[in-house]
Design a protein around this motif. Structure first.
Motif, mmCIF file in Angstrom:
data_model
loop_
_atom_site.group_PDB
_atom_site.id
_atom_site.type_symbol
_atom_site.label_atom_id
_atom_site.label_comp_id
_atom_site.label_asym_id
_atom_site.label_seq_id
_atom_site.Cartn_x
_atom_site.Cartn_y
_atom_site.Cartn_z
ATOM 1 N N ALA A 126 62.339 -7.290 -58.724
ATOM 2 C CA ALA A 126 61.471 -6.496 -59.595
ATOM 3 C C ALA A 126 61.461 -6.990 -61.041
ATOM 4 O O ALA A 126 60.643 -6.549 -61.841
ATOM 5 N N ASN A 127 62.363 -7.889 -61.389
ATOM 6 C CA ASN A 127 62.403 -8.403 -62.755
ATOM 7 C C ASN A 127 61.138 -9.201 -63.073
ATOM 8 O O ASN A 127 60.524 -9.803 -62.175
ATOM 9 N N GLU A 128 60.773 -9.241 -64.359
ATOM 10 C CA GLU A 128 59.593 -9.975 -64.805
ATOM 11 C C GLU A 128 59.940 -10.822 -66.020
ATOM 12 O O GLU A 128 60.776 -10.443 -66.833
ATOM 13 N N VAL A 129 59.233 -11.962 -66.134
ATOM 14 C CA VAL A 129 59.440 -12.873 -67.268
ATOM 15 C C VAL A 129 58.088 -13.222 -67.881
ATOM 16 O O VAL A 129 57.119 -13.493 -67.167
ATOM 17 N N LEU A 130 58.037 -13.221 -69.203
ATOM 18 C CA LEU A 130 56.864 -13.676 -69.940
ATOM 19 C C LEU A 130 57.292 -14.762 -70.920
ATOM 20 O O LEU A 130 58.272 -14.595 -71.653
ATOM 21 N N PHE A 131 56.582 -15.883 -70.924
ATOM 22 C CA PHE A 131 56.818 -16.937 -71.897
ATOM 23 C C PHE A 131 55.801 -16.824 -73.028
ATOM 24 O O PHE A 131 54.634 -16.478 -72.799
ATOM 25 N N VAL A 132 56.261 -17.133 -74.232
ATOM 26 C CA VAL A 132 55.377 -17.154 -75.398
ATOM 27 C C VAL A 132 55.563 -18.491 -76.107
ATOM 28 O O VAL A 132 56.697 -18.886 -76.412
ATOM 29 N N GLY A 133 54.455 -19.193 -76.338
ATOM 30 C CA GLY A 133 54.528 -20.496 -76.991
ATOM 31 C C GLY A 133 53.281 -20.765 -77.792
ATOM 32 O O GLY A 133 52.546 -19.842 -78.174
ATOM 33 N N THR A 134 53.019 -22.042 -78.060
ATOM 34 C CA THR A 134 51.820 -22.445 -78.790
ATOM 35 C C THR A 134 50.962 -23.327 -77.906
ATOM 36 O O THR A 134 51.440 -23.914 -76.936
ATOM 37 N N GLU A 135 49.694 -23.464 -78.288
ATOM 38 C CA GLU A 135 48.781 -24.238 -77.461
ATOM 39 C C GLU A 135 49.046 -25.731 -77.527
ATOM 40 O O GLU A 135 48.612 -26.488 -76.664
ATOM 41 N N ARG A 136 49.796 -26.185 -78.545
ATOM 42 C CA ARG A 136 50.045 -27.610 -78.696
ATOM 43 C C ARG A 136 51.317 -28.076 -77.988
ATOM 44 O O ARG A 136 51.547 -29.274 -77.843
ATOM 45 N N GLY A 137 52.165 -27.159 -77.561
ATOM 46 C CA GLY A 137 53.427 -27.525 -76.944
ATOM 47 C C GLY A 137 53.300 -27.808 -75.462
ATOM 48 O O GLY A 137 52.290 -27.493 -74.825
ATOM 49 N N ILE A 138 54.352 -28.399 -74.898
ATOM 50 C CA ILE A 138 54.375 -28.706 -73.469
ATOM 51 C C ILE A 138 54.242 -27.447 -72.620
ATOM 52 O O ILE A 138 53.758 -27.487 -71.490
ATOM 53 N N GLU A 139 54.633 -26.304 -73.190
ATOM 54 C CA GLU A 139 54.575 -25.051 -72.439
ATOM 55 C C GLU A 139 53.150 -24.690 -72.025
ATOM 56 O O GLU A 139 52.943 -23.980 -71.026
ATOM 57 N N ALA A 140 52.145 -25.158 -72.776
ATOM 58 C CA ALA A 140 50.764 -24.796 -72.474
ATOM 59 C C ALA A 140 50.355 -25.228 -71.071
ATOM 60 O O ALA A 140 49.523 -24.582 -70.425
ATOM 61 N N ARG A 141 50.948 -26.319 -70.571
ATOM 62 C CA ARG A 141 50.638 -26.747 -69.196
ATOM 63 C C ARG A 141 51.806 -26.543 -68.241
ATOM 64 O O ARG A 141 51.613 -26.250 -67.069
ATOM 65 N N ALA A 142 53.048 -26.688 -68.751
ATOM 66 C CA ALA A 142 54.215 -26.639 -67.862
ATOM 67 C C ALA A 142 54.537 -25.232 -67.399
ATOM 68 O O ALA A 142 54.979 -25.039 -66.259
ATOM 69 N N VAL A 143 54.341 -24.240 -68.248
ATOM 70 C CA VAL A 143 54.675 -22.866 -67.854
ATOM 71 C C VAL A 143 53.741 -22.353 -66.759
ATOM 72 O O VAL A 143 54.203 -21.862 -65.719
ATOM 73 N N PRO A 144 52.419 -22.445 -66.917
ATOM 74 C CA PRO A 144 51.544 -22.036 -65.810
ATOM 75 C C PRO A 144 51.791 -22.838 -64.538
ATOM 76 O O PRO A 144 51.726 -22.301 -63.427
ATOM 77 N N ALA A 145 52.087 -24.142 -64.691
ATOM 78 C CA ALA A 145 52.351 -24.974 -63.513
ATOM 79 C C ALA A 145 53.581 -24.505 -62.760
ATOM 80 O O ALA A 145 53.679 -24.658 -61.535
ATOM 81 N N ALA A 146 54.543 -23.914 -63.490
ATOM 82 C CA ALA A 146 55.762 -23.408 -62.864
ATOM 83 C C ALA A 146 55.584 -21.997 -62.311
ATOM 84 O O ALA A 146 56.514 -21.441 -61.718
ATOM 85 N N GLY A 147 54.405 -21.412 -62.503
ATOM 86 C CA GLY A 147 54.110 -20.106 -61.928
ATOM 87 C C GLY A 147 54.434 -18.925 -62.810
ATOM 88 O O GLY A 147 54.475 -17.786 -62.325
ATOM 89 N N TYR A 148 54.615 -19.162 -64.112
ATOM 90 C CA TYR A 148 54.944 -18.072 -65.034
ATOM 91 C C TYR A 148 53.750 -17.727 -65.911
ATOM 92 O O TYR A 148 52.902 -18.574 -66.218
#
Length: 371
Positions: free
Chosen positions: A30-52
């Motif tokens: 039941a736990n949930e995780v939200l990531f917060v980043g910027t559009e220029r960082g690697i997170e913009a593509r890597a986080v959605p790709a990881a399913g978050y």
């Protein structure tokens, strides 16, 4: 429960956050995780790709910038702070963790202002400015290396190591230094005449200097071409040139702009040649691999060199500074290590002995104590 993880920019900041998210979710479906980043960082593509799920805010650097850039960066941070408060009010997390990078600062400060439990994780021997500032406001500071401890308040700082993604942990599950040595002995038991497997990469974006040095090394390694098996992550820009060079010199090389399954490539490698980012070091250490570190010379506070030195002094790796990097020098080191299986074996075993495989578990456990 809900955990918000803020930061990124590079894989070195983001991937420990993903490792913590994996551990947090494993504790309760039941736990949930939200990531917060910027559009220029690697997170913009890597986080959605990881399913978050990912939310983007405005944030930019200020340190080392000129007057106008500093003003623009400060304005972006203020706007990012307002965006962060809006996200916190709407998503209502139980706790917030900053992993470094521009997005950490406004989000963790906003969470502190709303009296949420706040934490940061520092990956490097020399902390970034963001984490140095945030350390005054958070409940707990988690660090990867002893060398960074004196930058943070003693009473709230805990040495945990660098959290590793589940794909790495699953690969090394049950391994011990003796089993690493046995693997190397099987590979080199014929006196060093078997294949020598190189894995070369420069982080998630590739490293042009390492790519070009390896190409310059090829003429010096041609007589060993039949023995070397090379996997090379180049980044997008150099992929075609590197592929053609290996082919022209007759090398068995697999060249890719980006590698998703790093665990599988680590497992096959005998020697890893790479930068000295904290996440890279944590992963090769956990996999028990001998590694030649070529630190990025323009990293803030030269922290990559300091990262590598922390392992060199324990005999758990090798280092070649970029100012000393040449094709001939790189080829010489590769040849020397290929002909010295005992050195490769010993270095890999020492690296494995320094691994902290339970970092994510410790961090999540400590955070949950504050609830």
């Amino acid at each position: 429960m809900r955990l918000l993880i803020a930061g990124g920019g590079t894989g070195g900041h983001l991937f420990p956050g993903i490792a913590v998210a994996e551990e947090f979710l494993s504790r309760d479906p039941a736990n949930e995780v939200l990531f917060v980043g910027t559009e220029r960082g690697i997170e913009a593509r890597a986080v959605p790709a990881a399913g978050y799920r990912l939310e983007l805010i405005s944030a930019a650097g200020i340190r080392g910038k000129g007057g106008l850039s500093q003003i623009r960066g400060a304005a972006m941070m203020l706007y990012g702070y307002a965006q962060s408060r809006k996200i916190l009010k709407e998503w209502r997390p139980d706790m917030v963790m900053g992993v470094g990078g521009y997005a950490s600062l406004p989000m963790v400060l906003a969470a502190r202002g709303m009296r949420l439990p706040c934490f940061i994780h520092e990956q490097n021997a020399i902390p970034g400015l963001t984490n140095r500032l945030l350390a005054k406001f958070v409940d707990r500071v988690f660090i990867t290396l002893d060398e960074s401890a004196h930058f943070f308040p003693k009473g709230k700082t805990l040495l945990t190591g660098n959290p590793l993604r589940r794909q790495i942990l699953e690969m090394v599950a049950g391994q011990t230094p003796p089993s690493i040595a046995e693997i190397h002995q099987q590979q080199y038991g014929n006196g060093g005449g078997g294949p020598f497997r190189l894995f070369i990469f420069g982080g998630s974006q590739g490293a042009h200097a390492i790519n070009m040095a390896m190409l310059a090394a090829l003429p010096h390694l041609e007589r060993y071409a039949a023995r070397l098996e090379i996997t090379h992550q180049t980044g997008e820009k150099d992929a075609a040139e590197v592929t053609e060079a290996y082919r022209n010199h007759g090398f068995n090389a697999s060249v890719m702009p980006f590698i998703q399954d790093m665990a599988a490539v680590y497992q096959r490698a005998d020697l890893v040649i790479c930068r000295a980012g904290a996440t890279t070091i944590a992963e090769v250490t956990a996999c028990g691999k001998a590694c030649l570190f070529i630190p990025f010379p323009f990293a803030v506070d030269d922290h990559q060199r300091r990262n590598a030195e922390a392992f060199l002094k324990k005999g758990a790796g090798f280092m070649l500074l970029e100012r000393e990097l040449s094709g001939e020098r790189l080829a010489g080191i590769i040849h020397e290590l290929a002909e010295s299986p005992e050195t490769v074996q010993r270095t890999g075993a020492l690296a494995f002995g320094l691994a902290r495989l339970d970092a994510a578990r410790i961090i999540v456990g400590e955070m949950m104590k504050k609830l």
